[in-house]
Write an enzyme that holds these catalytic residues in place. Structure first.
Site, short mmCIF file in Angstrom:
data_model
loop_
_atom_site.label_atom_id
_atom_site.label_comp_id
_atom_site.label_asym_id
_atom_site.label_seq_id
_atom_site.Cartn_x
_atom_site.Cartn_y
_atom_site.Cartn_z
N CYS A 1 -13.65 3.65 -28.81
CA CYS A 1 -14.91 4.39 -28.96
C CYS A 1 -15.59 4.61 -27.62
O CYS A 1 -16.70 4.13 -27.39
CB CYS A 1 -15.85 3.63 -29.88
SG CYS A 1 -15.04 3.13 -31.37
N TYR B 1 -9.73 5.08 -12.43
CA TYR B 1 -9.57 5.81 -11.16
C TYR B 1 -9.36 7.31 -11.37
O TYR B 1 -9.05 8.02 -10.40
CB TYR B 1 -8.34 5.32 -10.39
CG TYR B 1 -8.18 3.84 -10.21
CD1 TYR B 1 -9.12 3.10 -9.48
CD2 TYR B 1 -7.07 3.18 -10.72
CE1 TYR B 1 -8.95 1.73 -9.29
CE2 TYR B 1 -6.90 1.82 -10.52
CZ TYR B 1 -7.83 1.10 -9.81
OH TYR B 1 -7.65 -0.24 -9.62
N ARG C 1 -5.84 2.74 -15.76
CA ARG C 1 -5.91 3.55 -14.54
C ARG C 1 -6.55 4.93 -14.75
O ARG C 1 -7.37 5.33 -13.93
CB ARG C 1 -4.52 3.68 -13.91
CG ARG C 1 -3.93 2.32 -13.48
CD ARG C 1 -2.65 2.47 -12.67
NE ARG C 1 -2.91 3.08 -11.39
CZ ARG C 1 -2.70 4.34 -11.10
NH1 ARG C 1 -2.16 5.15 -11.99
NH2 ARG C 1 -3.00 4.82 -9.92
N GLY D 1 0.76 -1.24 0.00
CA GLY D 1 0.00 0.00 0.00
C GLY D 1 0.79 1.29 0.00
O GLY D 1 0.20 2.36 -0.17
C1 LIG Z 1 -3.24 -4.97 -3.66
C2 LIG Z 1 -2.67 -5.64 -2.48
C3 LIG Z 1 -1.32 -5.47 -2.17
C4 LIG Z 1 -0.40 -4.54 -2.93
O1 LIG Z 1 -0.76 -3.22 -2.81
P1 LIG Z 1 0.21 -2.07 -3.39
O2 LIG Z 1 -0.56 -0.82 -3.17
O3 LIG Z 1 0.44 -2.36 -4.82
O4 LIG Z 1 1.47 -2.10 -2.60
C5 LIG Z 1 -0.80 -6.17 -1.10
N1 LIG Z 1 -1.57 -7.01 -0.37
C6 LIG Z 1 -2.89 -7.20 -0.64
C7 LIG Z 1 -3.67 -8.14 0.19
C8 LIG Z 1 -3.48 -6.52 -1.70
O5 LIG Z 1 -4.77 -6.71 -1.96
#
Ligand SMILES: *Cc1c(COP(=O)(O)O)cnc(C)c1O
Length: 421
Positions: free
Chosen positions: A346, A318, A314, A239
């Site tokens: 399209c 998003y 993306r 994350g």
């Molecule tokens: C998507 C995800 C990740 C990776 O997230 P990043 O933002 O790409 O680092 C890691 N663990 C789980 C369980 C995820 O769903």
């Protein structure tokens, strides 16, 4: 930092001019830098040392087997969320002891495959999944190593589609019920509890939500240990965000993230697992595309390029921003022109950028979308019967196609006309 820089007036991937790859492969294409992937992986291992740890690359962000082999050979573990990703990790030579299985909807077939092939742990997300996994493992005469993914109810302060740690999200079990659910896991014969798992979302640009979640995990570790559970590992998810816009403030660095982990969780003596995807792969890749037309609209100019939303989803999914750079380096004071950069599909959603100030560009000019290594090629489709975009890996002065662009024969041959039609 990445390895996509101008040299002698031309954008390079490490030592390879992107225009050379365009000649050899055609456009559009994804290109990844081995040096950048290696560097980003190392940032995490350095940040977590000297704690015992395993950096499990989130395969879903970039799943090409060549990339997995590169990272696996450095010692990386893998975080998989499907049978297909598990098979990719194995095909890349990563041993089962370094593969963790995440995901909210694992099937019995996926559980069996992973138990047969070897698995470090399953990150279990619900009570029905605990029961199902125990049944599968018992039927094979095995015990499945598990963590339970807890949902700490913290606001990750990220895009709503990639926030996963609030109580209204489908992920994990509420942390308030963890004691009860761990007690169930301990009673089930096919399971062996090894730790706790948490993942609160993607593209986080602050440390505070991580710290809030990990502080709750630390307290839970003490509670569960007191109840007799063996909590040896803490899987902290992925994350950590990346700077998509060079001009904006930068998200925290892995070294800062690691320091916080050591401060909050170090005293527990657990092995730390993290599951970064985007931070390793995101800035390790570009999508290179060619301008087809410069089309003057009524109130704006459109750059119509040969990549589209099916190649890089993306922006349309998003509203994501990707910096755009010309492959031929513009002269320092060259005039700016404002464009909407769009693909040929399209749908009005097939827009990469609106009112973007770029140097003047026209037909046949190459441009690159930066930060496209994560959630780029993996989300590509053949919408509009556009061939799946190829992937290229660069290492020093070498490059190789690591997934080819399918031919139209290959694409059409997948369809079948039934005899009775
Ligand atoms: C998507 C995800 C990740 C990776 O997230 P990043 O933002 O790409 O680092 C890691 N663990 C789980 C369980 C995820 O769903």
């Amino acid at each position: 930092m990445d390895h996509f820089l101008y040299r002698n007036g031309a954008l390079h991937a490490e030592d390879v001019p992107l225009s050379d790859i365009a000649v050899a492969v055609g456009t559009p294409f994804y290109v990844y830098s081995a040096a950048t992937l290696t560097r980003h992986y190392s940032l995490f291992t350095e940040a977590l040392s000297p704690l015992p740890h395993l950096v499990c690359f989130a395969i879903k962000s970039l799943s090409n087997i060549a990339v997995l082999k590169l990272l696996g050979d450095l010692g990386a573990g893998m975080d998989v969320v499907s049978q297909g990703e598990y098979l990719r990790a194995k095909a890349a030579g990563v041993p089962g002891e370094r593969i963790v299985f995440s995901g909210v909807g694992k099937t019995a077939a996926e559980m069996r495959l992973a138990l047969e092939g070897g698995i470090r742990q399953f990150n279990v997300e619900s009570e029905p999944e605990l029961e199902a996994l125990s049944a599968v493992a018992t039927s094979m005469g095995l015990q499945a190593p598990i963590t339970i993914r807890v949902n700490p109810d913290v606001d990750a302060k990220t895009h709503e589609k990639i926030a996963t740690g609030k109580k209204e999200n489908k992920f994990g079990i509420p942390i308030s019920r963890a004691a009860e659910v761990y007690a169930l896991a301990a009673r089930l014969p096919g399971l062996r509890v090894v730790g706790i798992d948490v993942h609160i979302g993607s593209q986080l640009t602050e440390l505070a939500p991580f710290e809030e979640a990990y502080t709750k995990v630390a307290a839970l570790t003490e509670t569960l240990r007191a109840a007799g559970h063996s909590i040896e590992r803490l899987d902290l998810g992925g994350g950590l965000g990346i700077p998509y816009e060079r001009s904006n403030t930068a998200p925290p660095l892995p070294i800062e993230y690691g320091a916080m982990i050591k401060r909050v969780l170090g005293p527990l003596g657990c092995e730390i697992e993290i599951e970064p995807g985007r931070l390793i792969s995101g800035n390790s890749g570009l999508l290179v595309t060619k301008v087809i037309y410069n089309k003057a609209g009524e109130d704006r100019d459109f750059l119509i390029v040969d990549a589209a939303m099916n190649d890089l989803l993306r922006p349309s999914m998003y509203g994501a921003h990707h910096d755009i750079v010309p492959v031929i380096e513009p002269a320092p004071a060259s005039p700016r022109q404002v464009y909407d950069v769009v693909g040929p599909v399209c749908e009005t959603g097939d827009t990469f950028a609106k009112a973007r100030a770029l140097t003047e560009l026209g037909a046949d000019d190459l441009i690159a979308f930066r930060s496209a290594g994560a959630y780029g090629a993996v989300m590509a489709s053949e919408y509009n019967t556009r061939p799946l975009v190829p992937e290229v890996l660069v290492k020093g002065d070498q490059f190789a196609v690591i997934r080819h662009r399918p031919t139209y024969e290959e694409i059409l041959a997948r369809d079948r006309i039934p005899e009775w039609l």
